[in-house]
Structure formats: C-alpha cells, structure tokens
Design a protein around this motif. Structure first.
Motif, PDB file in Angstrom:
ATOM      1  N   UNK A 127       0.780  -1.080   0.097  1.00 24.84           N
ATOM      2  CA  UNK A 127       0.115   0.094  -0.091  1.00 24.84           C
ATOM      3  C   UNK A 127       0.946   1.185  -0.198  1.00 24.84           C
ATOM      4  N   UNK A 128       1.948   1.179   0.538  1.00 29.00           N
ATOM      5  CA  UNK A 128       2.924   2.473   0.795  1.00 29.00           C
ATOM      6  C   UNK A 128       4.103   1.949   0.038  1.00 29.00           C
ATOM      7  N   UNK A 129       4.193   2.806  -1.257  1.00 31.97           N
ATOM      8  CA  UNK A 129       5.586   2.343  -2.173  1.00 31.97           C
ATOM      9  C   UNK A 129       6.701   3.402  -1.720  1.00 31.97           C
ATOM     10  N   UNK A 130       6.660   4.162  -0.766  1.00 27.96           N
ATOM     11  CA  UNK A 130       7.856   5.078  -0.279  1.00 27.96           C
ATOM     12  C   UNK A 130       8.851   4.338   0.283  1.00 27.96           C
ATOM     13  N   UNK A 131      10.195   4.740  -0.200  1.00 31.18           N
ATOM     14  CA  UNK A 131      11.147   4.147   0.569  1.00 31.18           C
ATOM     15  C   UNK A 131      11.194   4.123   2.071  1.00 31.18           C
ATOM     16  N   UNK A 132      11.839   3.226   2.626  1.00 30.20           N
ATOM     17  CA  UNK A 132      12.013   3.303   4.115  1.00 30.20           C
ATOM     18  C   UNK A 132      12.934   4.418   4.656  1.00 30.20           C
ATOM     19  N   UNK A 133      12.864   4.667   5.875  1.00 28.94           N
ATOM     20  CA  UNK A 133      13.587   5.833   6.246  1.00 28.94           C
ATOM     21  C   UNK A 133      15.173   5.820   6.451  1.00 28.94           C
ATOM     22  N   UNK A 134      16.038   6.456   6.382  1.00 28.44           N
ATOM     23  CA  UNK A 134      17.318   6.437   6.458  1.00 28.44           C
ATOM     24  C   UNK A 134      17.768   5.526   7.787  1.00 28.44           C
ATOM     25  N   UNK A 135      18.732   4.498   7.842  1.00 26.46           N
ATOM     26  CA  UNK A 135      19.231   3.836   8.830  1.00 26.46           C
ATOM     27  C   UNK A 135      18.370   2.903   9.389  1.00 26.46           C
ATOM     28  N   UNK A 136      17.347   2.555   8.457  1.00 23.52           N
ATOM     29  CA  UNK A 136      16.456   1.410   9.052  1.00 23.52           C
ATOM     30  C   UNK A 136      16.699   0.222   8.512  1.00 23.52           C
ATOM     31  N   UNK A 137      17.838  -0.216   7.905  1.00 27.95           N
ATOM     32  CA  UNK A 137      18.352  -1.309   7.750  1.00 27.95           C
ATOM     33  C   UNK A 137      19.830  -1.384   7.978  1.00 27.95           C
ATOM     34  N   UNK A 138      20.434  -2.791   8.276  1.00 26.59           N
ATOM     35  CA  UNK A 138      21.749  -2.915   8.374  1.00 26.59           C
ATOM     36  C   UNK A 138      22.284  -3.891   7.353  1.00 26.59           C
ATOM     37  N   UNK A 139      22.903  -3.149   6.394  1.00 24.77           N
ATOM     38  CA  UNK A 139      23.340  -4.183   5.069  1.00 24.77           C
ATOM     39  C   UNK A 139      24.284  -5.401   5.827  1.00 24.77           C
ATOM     40  N   UNK A 140      23.891  -6.744   5.033  1.00 24.23           N
ATOM     41  CA  UNK A 140      24.642  -7.794   5.493  1.00 24.23           C
ATOM     42  C   UNK A 140      26.192  -7.789   4.924  1.00 24.23           C
ATOM     43  N   UNK A 141      26.367  -7.249   3.901  1.00 27.00           N
ATOM     44  CA  UNK A 141      27.618  -6.907   2.934  1.00 27.00           C
ATOM     45  C   UNK A 141      28.265  -5.564   3.247  1.00 27.00           C
ATOM     46  N   UNK A 142      29.452  -5.586   3.020  1.00 28.98           N
ATOM     47  CA  UNK A 142      30.158  -4.199   2.880  1.00 28.98           C
ATOM     48  C   UNK A 142      29.714  -3.777   1.516  1.00 28.98           C
ATOM     49  N   UNK A 143      29.567  -2.711   1.489  1.00 24.81           N
ATOM     50  CA  UNK A 143      28.925  -1.978   0.108  1.00 24.81           C
ATOM     51  C   UNK A 143      29.581  -0.599  -0.025  1.00 24.81           C
ATOM     52  N   UNK A 144      30.638  -0.149  -0.855  1.00 21.62           N
ATOM     53  CA  UNK A 144      31.319   0.916  -1.142  1.00 21.62           C
ATOM     54  C   UNK A 144      30.564   2.317  -1.014  1.00 21.62           C
ATOM     55  N   UNK A 145      29.246   2.271  -1.892  1.00 22.74           N
ATOM     56  CA  UNK A 145      28.588   3.520  -1.884  1.00 22.74           C
ATOM     57  C   UNK A 145      27.615   3.638  -0.486  1.00 22.74           C
ATOM     58  N   UNK A 146      27.402   2.844   0.125  1.00 21.65           N
ATOM     59  CA  UNK A 146      26.777   3.077   1.332  1.00 21.65           C
ATOM     60  C   UNK A 146      27.699   3.518   2.592  1.00 21.65           C
ATOM     61  N   UNK A 147      28.793   2.864   2.387  1.00 19.16           N
ATOM     62  CA  UNK A 147      29.961   3.350   3.490  1.00 19.16           C
ATOM     63  C   UNK A 147      30.427   4.834   2.996  1.00 19.16           C
ATOM     64  N   UNK A 148      30.429   5.051   1.879  1.00 19.67           N
ATOM     65  CA  UNK A 148      30.848   6.541   1.463  1.00 19.67           C
ATOM     66  C   UNK A 148      30.192   7.438   1.902  1.00 19.67           C
ATOM     67  N   UNK A 149      28.554   7.342   1.791  1.00 18.29           N
ATOM     68  CA  UNK A 149      27.566   8.313   2.231  1.00 18.29           C
ATOM     69  C   UNK A 149      27.116   8.021   3.719  1.00 18.29           C
ATOM     70  N   UNK A 150      27.587   6.968   4.232  1.00 16.95           N
ATOM     71  CA  UNK A 150      27.117   6.913   5.661  1.00 16.95           C
ATOM     72  C   UNK A 150      25.820   6.300   5.912  1.00 16.95           C
ATOM     73  N   UNK A 151      25.197   5.748   4.903  1.00 20.24           N
ATOM     74  CA  UNK A 151      23.736   5.369   4.824  1.00 20.24           C
ATOM     75  C   UNK A 151      23.632   3.715   4.967  1.00 20.24           C
ATOM     76  N   UNK A 152      22.546   3.428   5.563  1.00 21.53           N
ATOM     77  CA  UNK A 152      22.359   1.912   5.678  1.00 21.53           C
ATOM     78  C   UNK A 152      22.740   1.351   7.054  1.00 21.53           C
ATOM     79  N   UNK A 153      23.423   2.056   7.747  1.00 21.39           N
ATOM     80  CA  UNK A 153      24.156   1.446   8.766  1.00 21.39           C
ATOM     81  C   UNK A 153      23.211   1.461   9.939  1.00 21.39           C
TER      82      UNK A 153
END
Length: 254
Positions: A228-254
């Motif tokens: 019903x809600x197609x909006x993206x989740x809030x920043x920081x609401x997931x913790x990626x299971x793998x190291x990801x260069x883009x997310x580390x560079x932007x400090x997101x997903x942690x």
C-alpha cells in the motif's frame, strides 16, 4: 548543458531554412519576420530541459513497462538517481545514450534532475513476465525474502527494505520493476557493464547467483503484489549484510 532549444544549433539551422524558403518563394522582409514570429516559443523550464529523460522514461518518469528496458524513475530515492547519473558519466555504467546524456551535467544539475523524479508520484503499471513454473517462482521468493546462506547470498529485502520499496537515500526499490529490466541489470553486474564504488556488493551477489536464480528472482519481483505504501524506508532502518562501498561513502544503511 544547453538549456533552451533556441540555443541548439539544429534549432538555428531550422530557422535558417525557413528564411531561405521565404526568399525562394519571393517573400518580403515582412514574410521573413512572420516566419520568425511563427517559430514556437521554447520555455526554459526543467521539464523542457529533461525532455531527453522523459522521451524514454516517461513524462513523469513512470518507465516503459511494455519494453522493460527503460526503468521507472518516479519515486526512487533522489540519492540513488543522482548516483546513477554520476555512474554513467564516470563510465561505471555502460549504455551509450546515457553516457552521452550525462557527459556535461554538473553534480548540482544531476541533483536537480534526481529531486524532480524522486518527487513524482504516479501509479505502477504491470509489465510482461515469461511463464515460469511454480517451483521457479518459489525459488525466487526464497531468494528475495530469505536469501541462500549456502551461497552467501543475502535476501534482497535485507538491503532493499522489508517491503522492497528501497531505503533512503541511496537504495532503490525493486518491487514492481519489469522482469526484463531486473534480469538484465543482474546480468550487467556479472558482465561488468554495471558497477558501483568498491567494494561492489551487488557485483558480489550477482556473481553468486546462477542464471536460473536470476530468472527466478526477476520473475518473483516483477509479479509481487505492490504494498500500500510504496515510499522508501527511512534512512538507517536497515543494516546491510555485506560491505557496500556506496553506502559506506555516504554513511547510509548502517
């Protein structure tokens, strides 16, 4: 980047042709002025300047579900969209029309374009999906929701959100995307025609999937019922299971 059609050499060339035709037909100076006045006024607006985008991706960035290869831009996180434009400019993503389109775009202009499409809210349209067996669809569901620990493949939902609608500001939604687009992009990571900043977590995952797995994941995502809600989740609401260069560079997903 040229911001109005009036500054484009083809536009000037067209006016020159009109003038020559008027002279050839015996037109007077008044006829030439009339021809010039008849030229349409081209508004210097963002919508006009992104005509190169909307020609393929739709007026509101809704994508082209019939062909599947022009993905939806509407509603995707602005950070993700801006990064894709930069990746095409830097050669990390390979597609000649997009590489040419982004060649002279400034980071600020990319952000402006990204913000425009991120703000668009238009309905999703169904896209064609090849006929697959129930077993294939079940395999796709398992990979998307649980992953495959034996192959060190995390669930898609672990990064792309519990409802697969993406996570602000950098992770795109997957649900509702066309089968052809999903399968081609996973294949692109395997063939190195699409890449991200190292460590490239998506390249790692794509290379751990078999051809059959890619087909199964793509079929399941393309046919999954939209939340019903197609909006993206809030920043920081997931913790990626793998190291990801883009997310580390932007400090997101942690």
């Amino acid at each position: 980047m040229i911001t109005t059609a009036a500054r484009h050499p083809r536009f000037a060339h067209g006016l020159a042709i009109l003038a020559v035709m008027a002279l050839w037909l015996g037109g007077s100076g008044a006829s030439l002025r009339a021809a010039d006045d008849a030229a349409p006024a081209i508004p210097d607006t963002l919508q006009q300047r992104i005509a190169a985008c909307t020609a393929c991706h739709g007026v509101h960035g809704e994508g082209s579900p019939d062909t599947g290869f022009f993905p939806r831009l509407a509603g995707k996180p602005a950070g993700y969209l801006a990064r894709q434009l930069q990746d095409f400019k830097d050669g990390l993503r390979k597609y000649a029309p997009m590489e040419y389109t982004t060649r002279f775009l400034s980071p600020e202009y990319m952000q402006e374009i990204a913000q425009y499409f991120a703000a668009q809210q238009v309905p999703y349209s169904p896209s064609p999906v090849p006929r697959v067996s129930a077993d294939v669809m079940k395999r796709g569901e398992t990979l998307v929701t649980q992953g495959d620990p034996a192959r060190q493949v995390p669930a898609c939902s672990a990064c792309h959100g519990s409802q697969l609608t993406g996570v602000q500001p950098d992770i795109p939604g997957l649900v509702g995307l066309p089968y052809d687009y999903l399968s081609s992009q996973l294949g692109s990571w395997r063939t190195k025609t699409r890449a991200m900043a190292a460590p490239d977590c998506m390249a790692e995952i794509a290379n751990r999937l078999s051809d059959a797995d890619i087909s199964a994941v793509s079929a399941y995502l393309a046919t999954r019922e939209l939340p019903a809600d197609m909006h993206a989740q809030a920043p920081g609401s997931i913790k990626p299971p793998l190291r990801c260069g883009v997310l580390e560079a932007h400090g997101s997903g942690a």
